[in-house]
Enzyme design. Structure first.
Site, PDB file in Angstrom:
ATOM      1  N   ARG A   9     -38.826   3.590  28.080  1.00  0.00           N
ATOM      2  CA  ARG A   9     -39.410   4.909  28.343  1.00  0.00           C
ATOM      3  C   ARG A   9     -40.020   4.856  29.744  1.00  0.00           C
ATOM      4  NH1 ARG A   9     -42.990   7.774  23.986  1.00  0.00           N
ATOM      5  NH2 ARG A   9     -42.220   9.607  25.105  1.00  0.00           N
ATOM      6  N   ASN A  49     -48.959  13.449  31.719  1.00  0.00           N
ATOM      7  CA  ASN A  49     -49.311  13.481  30.317  1.00  0.00           C
ATOM      8  C   ASN A  49     -48.335  14.393  29.584  1.00  0.00           C
ATOM      9  OD1 ASN A  49     -51.205  12.486  28.274  1.00  0.00           O
ATOM     10  ND2 ASN A  49     -51.790  14.637  28.052  1.00  0.00           N
ATOM     11  N   LYS A  50     -48.483  14.423  28.245  1.00  0.00           N
ATOM     12  CA  LYS A  50     -47.563  15.186  27.421  1.00  0.00           C
ATOM     13  C   LYS A  50     -47.303  16.587  27.945  1.00  0.00           C
ATOM     14  CE  LYS A  50     -45.781  13.928  24.785  1.00  0.00           C
ATOM     15  NZ  LYS A  50     -44.439  13.360  25.024  1.00  0.00           N
ATOM     16  N   ASP A  65     -50.407   9.124  30.594  1.00  0.00           N
ATOM     17  CA  ASP A  65     -49.351   8.119  30.554  1.00  0.00           C
ATOM     18  C   ASP A  65     -49.220   7.376  31.870  1.00  0.00           C
ATOM     19  OD1 ASP A  65     -48.652  10.256  28.420  1.00  0.00           O
ATOM     20  OD2 ASP A  65     -47.512   8.468  27.864  1.00  0.00           O
ATOM     21  N   GLN A 111     -46.715  15.800  17.864  1.00  0.00           N
ATOM     22  CA  GLN A 111     -47.695  14.716  17.713  1.00  0.00           C
ATOM     23  C   GLN A 111     -49.046  15.241  17.223  1.00  0.00           C
ATOM     24  OE1 GLN A 111     -45.649  15.077  20.355  1.00  0.00           O
ATOM     25  NE2 GLN A 111     -45.135  13.115  21.339  1.00  0.00           N
ATOM     26  N   ARG A 122     -45.319   5.064  19.731  1.00  0.00           N
ATOM     27  CA  ARG A 122     -45.397   5.869  20.942  1.00  0.00           C
ATOM     28  C   ARG A 122     -46.865   5.951  21.351  1.00  0.00           C
ATOM     29  NH1 ARG A 122     -49.005   8.627  18.936  1.00  0.00           N
ATOM     30  NH2 ARG A 122     -48.973   9.777  20.896  1.00  0.00           N
ATOM     31  N   GLY A 123     -47.055   6.446  22.547  1.00  0.00           N
ATOM     32  CA  GLY A 123     -48.402   6.434  23.126  1.00  0.00           C
ATOM     33  C   GLY A 123     -48.434   5.356  24.190  1.00  0.00           C
ATOM     34  N   ALA A 124     -48.908   5.686  25.383  1.00  0.00           N
ATOM     35  CA  ALA A 124     -48.801   4.747  26.501  1.00  0.00           C
ATOM     36  C   ALA A 124     -49.315   3.342  26.190  1.00  0.00           C
ATOM     37  CB  ALA A 124     -49.508   5.345  27.730  1.00  0.00           C
TER      38      ALA A 124
HETATM   39  C1  LIG Z   1     -53.211   7.214  24.577  1.00  0.00           C
HETATM   40  S1  LIG Z   1     -51.888   7.623  25.566  1.00  0.00           S
HETATM   41  C2  LIG Z   1     -51.077   8.800  24.590  1.00  0.00           C
HETATM   42  C3  LIG Z   1     -50.167   9.660  25.411  1.00  0.00           C
HETATM   43  O1  LIG Z   1     -48.801   9.350  25.082  1.00  0.00           O
HETATM   44  C4  LIG Z   1     -48.242  10.510  24.522  1.00  0.00           C
HETATM   45  O2  LIG Z   1     -46.863  10.630  24.774  1.00  0.00           O
HETATM   46  P1  LIG Z   1     -45.792  10.139  23.652  1.00  0.00           P
HETATM   47  O3  LIG Z   1     -46.301  10.617  22.328  1.00  0.00           O
HETATM   48  O4  LIG Z   1     -44.517  10.806  24.098  1.00  0.00           O
HETATM   49  O5  LIG Z   1     -45.743   8.642  23.777  1.00  0.00           O
HETATM   50  C5  LIG Z   1     -49.001  11.640  25.182  1.00  0.00           C
HETATM   51  O6  LIG Z   1     -48.599  11.831  26.523  1.00  0.00           O
HETATM   52  C6  LIG Z   1     -50.397  11.097  25.085  1.00  0.00           C
HETATM   53  O7  LIG Z   1     -51.336  11.695  25.927  1.00  0.00           O
END
Ligand SMILES: CSC[C@H]1O[C@H](OP(=O)(O)O)[C@H](O)[C@@H]1O
Length: 348
Positions: free
Chosen positions: A89, A249-250, A239, A198, A49-51
């Site tokens: 996603r 973002n989150k 994101d 996270q 996960r993570g963009a």
């Molecule tokens: C470096 S981008 C990380 C970004 O992605 C996370 O979401 P997820 O854990 O659901 O993929 C979160 O929005 C972070 O800021």
């Protein structure tokens, strides 16, 4: 100081290995992917996960699709796989950006093996460039913070934006790692980031690996932390960034930005150029992923909420550009971002 974890993604001999982020920090186990469907599921279930990280994983997924369909008479089966990957996603634009880049390479080749070789090269380039961009972005962000603040100070961060969320080093957490190594910041307040945690499970783990001073808190404590004056900046990732600078973002980022502004704290967003989506005029058009209610009903496999109730579980929210003081990319820093500044910055 380099981030001890190089990357949560490893491509070895037509096999994609993904560090299973659902198990961290308790277990360090890797998932072996030899088929694109496994990559698709790994993105959906947040093994990865993570963009930027899901974009990189999807790029290797396209390679696995081309390998699986090497005997097909057309590239249509690969294009179908790419469409499914893109839907895994909906919010992080890096996913579609990486897939589009891979499709561009695929369409330049007719013979299967040259196509596969070119796709491997492109996926590895996407991965390598992300790490390089993050290191450069982190330099810009750390230098900007040093220039803005007279002495070392504490920052707050939300979710996870480190090596686990990217190809390596990280975006917001990459800035924090680099700024710590330069003595620019002296402490990090980490929001646990419900419901997927996270922050508690991943960011705290990455910062501990790096020996960085930190304390975990509920994001509900953020207002009190801001009111105490302990932190000077909220530093987060993104994101998808719309053409006017609105940031997806989150979930919780928007609330944090409001509280930060109320208490005179400043907000920094860190993201590579691949996170910008200039086709979207403002944040109201960014698709927000809604995840399973069970993520709120259960913690560690134990049910914590009554049976028979409903839950609202958006994974992201939108922070308007007016609440953002600095937008940091590998190309530099955009102060008080707006449409015109972003157009000039991204086209460079
Ligand atoms: C470096 S981008 C990380 C970004 O992605 C996370 O979401 P997820 O854990 O659901 O993929 C979160 O929005 C972070 O800021």
């Amino acid at each position: 100081m380099c981030t001890p974890l190089n990357s949560a993604i490893d491509w070895q001999g037509n096999t994609l290995w993904l560090l299973d982020q659902r198990a961290l920090p308790v277990d360090t186990r890797w998932l072996e992917c030899t088929h694109v469907d496994q990559v698709n599921e790994a993105i959906q279930t947040m093994v990865v996960r993570g963009a930027p990280a899901i974009g990189i994983a999807a790029a290797y997924g396209v390679v696995l699709s081309a390998i699986a369909h090497r005997a097909a008479s057309t590239i249509d089966p690969i294009i179908d796989d790419c469409a499914r990957l893109a839907q895994s996603r909906p919010t992080a634009v890096n996913l579609q950006w990486a897939i589009d880049r891979m499709l561009g390479v695929l369409k330049k080749h007719s013979a299967p093996q040259p196509a596969i070789d070119a796709l491997v090269h492109e996926a590895e380039a996407i991965h390598r460039e992300d790490i390089e961009n993050n290191l450069t972005l982190a330099e810009h962000g750390a230098a900007f913070l040093a220039q803005q603040e007279p002495a070392s100070f504490a920052v707050m961060t939300h979710c996870n934006t480190g090596a686990l969320a990217t190809g390596g080093h990280g975006t917001a957490l990459g800035i924090i790692q680099t700024a710590w190594s330069r003595g620019v910041i002296d402490h990090v307040v980490v929001n646990e980031t419900r419901p997927w945690m996270q922050g508690a499970r991943l960011t705290a783990w990455e910062l501990q690996q790096s020996g960085i001073s930190m304390a975990l808190q509920t994001e509900g404590a953020a207002g009190l932390t801001f009111s105490s004056g302990k932190t000077r900046w909220l530093i987060v990732g993104a994101d998808r960034i719309a053409a006017n600078g609105d940031v997806a973002n989150k979930i919780g980022t928007y609330t944090l930005a409001i509280a930060a502004r109320h208490h005179g704290m400043r907000v920094m967003v860190a993201a590579p150029i691949s996170t910008f989506d200039l086709s979207i005029p403002d944040g109201s058009h960014i698709p927000i992923e809604t995840r399973s209610e069970d993520e709120l009903f259960y913690q560690g496999g134990t049910r914590i909420a009554p049976d028979g109730i409903r839950a609202f579980n958006p994974a992201f929210d939108i922070t308007p550009h007016t609440l953002i003081d600095a937008l940091v990319t590998e190309q530099g820093v955009i102060e008080t971002p707006c449409r015109e500044k972003i157009e000039n910055h991204v086209k460079v």
